[in-house]
Design a protein around this motif. Structure first.
Motif, short mmCIF file in Angstrom:
data_model
loop_
_atom_site.label_atom_id
_atom_site.label_comp_id
_atom_site.label_asym_id
_atom_site.label_seq_id
_atom_site.Cartn_x
_atom_site.Cartn_y
_atom_site.Cartn_z
N CYS A 13 13.05 1.71 -4.08
CA CYS A 13 12.42 0.53 -4.70
C CYS A 13 12.49 0.60 -6.22
O CYS A 13 12.68 -0.43 -6.89
N VAL A 38 7.14 -4.03 -4.55
CA VAL A 38 7.14 -2.83 -5.38
C VAL A 38 8.27 -2.89 -6.41
O VAL A 38 8.07 -2.59 -7.59
N LYS A 88 7.17 -5.99 1.43
CA LYS A 88 6.49 -4.94 0.68
C LYS A 88 7.43 -4.23 -0.28
O LYS A 88 7.03 -3.85 -1.38
N LEU A 123 10.17 4.76 -1.90
CA LEU A 123 9.69 4.46 -3.25
C LEU A 123 10.80 4.63 -4.28
O LEU A 123 10.94 3.83 -5.21
N ARG A 147 0.84 -1.20 0.00
CA ARG A 147 0.00 0.00 0.00
C ARG A 147 0.87 1.24 0.00
O ARG A 147 1.96 1.26 0.59
N ARG A 148 0.39 2.29 -0.62
CA ARG A 148 1.17 3.52 -0.78
C ARG A 148 1.58 4.10 0.57
O ARG A 148 2.69 4.62 0.71
N ARG A 149 0.73 4.00 1.57
CA ARG A 149 1.04 4.63 2.86
C ARG A 149 2.17 3.93 3.61
O ARG A 149 2.67 4.45 4.61
N ASP A 150 2.57 2.77 3.13
CA ASP A 150 3.66 2.03 3.78
C ASP A 150 5.03 2.55 3.36
O ASP A 150 6.05 2.08 3.88
N PHE A 151 5.08 3.50 2.42
CA PHE A 151 6.34 3.95 1.85
C PHE A 151 6.48 5.46 1.95
O PHE A 151 5.52 6.20 1.70
N THR A 152 7.68 5.92 2.27
CA THR A 152 8.00 7.33 2.11
C THR A 152 8.45 7.56 0.67
O THR A 152 8.63 6.61 -0.10
N HIS A 153 8.64 8.82 0.30
CA HIS A 153 9.10 9.12 -1.05
C HIS A 153 10.49 8.52 -1.29
O HIS A 153 10.78 8.00 -2.38
#
Length: 261
Positions: free
Chosen positions: A79, A184, A180, A76, A67-73
């Motif tokens: 990844c 990604v 996770k 990402l 999920r997007r909220r599991d990652f900071t910029h």
């Protein structure tokens, strides 16, 4: 008098568990590579690598569902770069296998983890690194002149990508919980792999070959990359890189048993 209680077997430490995971990863990745080689004639080296990466990305998205909220910029971005390194590692190694035996290609690719292991402190690690480097030379036997130059270039490019993969995998694994980060980075690798391999795949792919590549993607890279991701949480990058010295020997054994090389 109380009855004797059965003795409990001690649980392996984190480093021991990481070691077992790394060995299992090396074995499955080499078995997957060996089983992929017979498909080169139909799908080409690029086609098989692209399909494996594409299927692996789909499988991990379904199984892990990040999920997007599991990652900071920053997570990402790491990844994305890891996905590019993963794609390069797989694509270049498959291209190397079109020109070199499995054991030779793995020995040259191992120079990537070997370079990473040099960063570790301690005289003992440097001794192991030097021994592994000698082993690579003995496996490739460059003095015989039988090493295909193009295959060697592809294998060395895969080595550079593998070094980046090790460093980035530990960084992502330390910052993102579970698998996770892999869920990604692998779809990104799959998109890149399919974009590069599309011309080779579109004209020759069949349904049986497509399902065969799905099974091979589950065997490698999904299983070994997940094991490596978890192993690098328990081992330092230098220890992991040194441990990879076992991979060329595993590759030679599997190449002998599966491909008759």
């Amino acid at each position: 008098m109380s009855p004797l209680k059965p003795s409990r077997r001690p649980r392996p430490s984190g480093a021991q568990t990481g070691f077992l995971m790394a060995v299992a990863s090396m074995s499955t990745v080499q078995l997957g590579s060996a089983l992929t080689v017979p498909l080169f004639g139909q799908l080409s080296a690029l086609g098989t690598a692209g399909l494996r990466l594409g299927w692996a990305g789909v499988l991990l998205l379904i199984l892990v569902r990040p999920r997007r909220r599991d990652f900071t910029h920053r997570d990402l971005l790491a990844c994305i770069v890891l996905g590019a390194a993963t794609a390069g590692m797989m694509l270049f190694f498959m291209l190397a296998l079109a020109y070199l035996p499995l054991g030779t290609a793995s020995a040259l690719e191992f120079l990537g983890p070997l370079a990473v292991s040099l960063y570790g402190p301690g005289h003992g690690r440097r001794v192991w690194t030097a021994s592994a480097a000698i082993g690579v030379v003995l496996l490739t036997e460059p003095w015989h002149g039988g090493l295909d130059p193009l295959g060697a270039v592809y294998a060395l490019a895969a080595a550079a990508c593998w070094a980046a993969y090790i460093l980035l995998t530990q960084r992502v694994g330390d910052r993102v919980t579970g698998l996770k980060g892999l869920a990604v980075s692998m779809p990104i690798a799959g998109v890149l792999g399919m974009l590069i391999a599309a011309p080779a795949v579109s004209a020759h792919v069949t349904w049986p070959a497509l399902w065969a590549m799905l099974a091979l993607a589950a065997l490698s890279p999904v299983l070994p990359f997940a094991l490596e991701f978890l192993a690098l949480r328990r081992l330092t990058t230098s220890a992991f890189g040194t441990l990879m010295s076992l991979e060329p020997a595993i590759a030679m054994l599997i190449g002998l048993l599966v491909l008759g090389q």
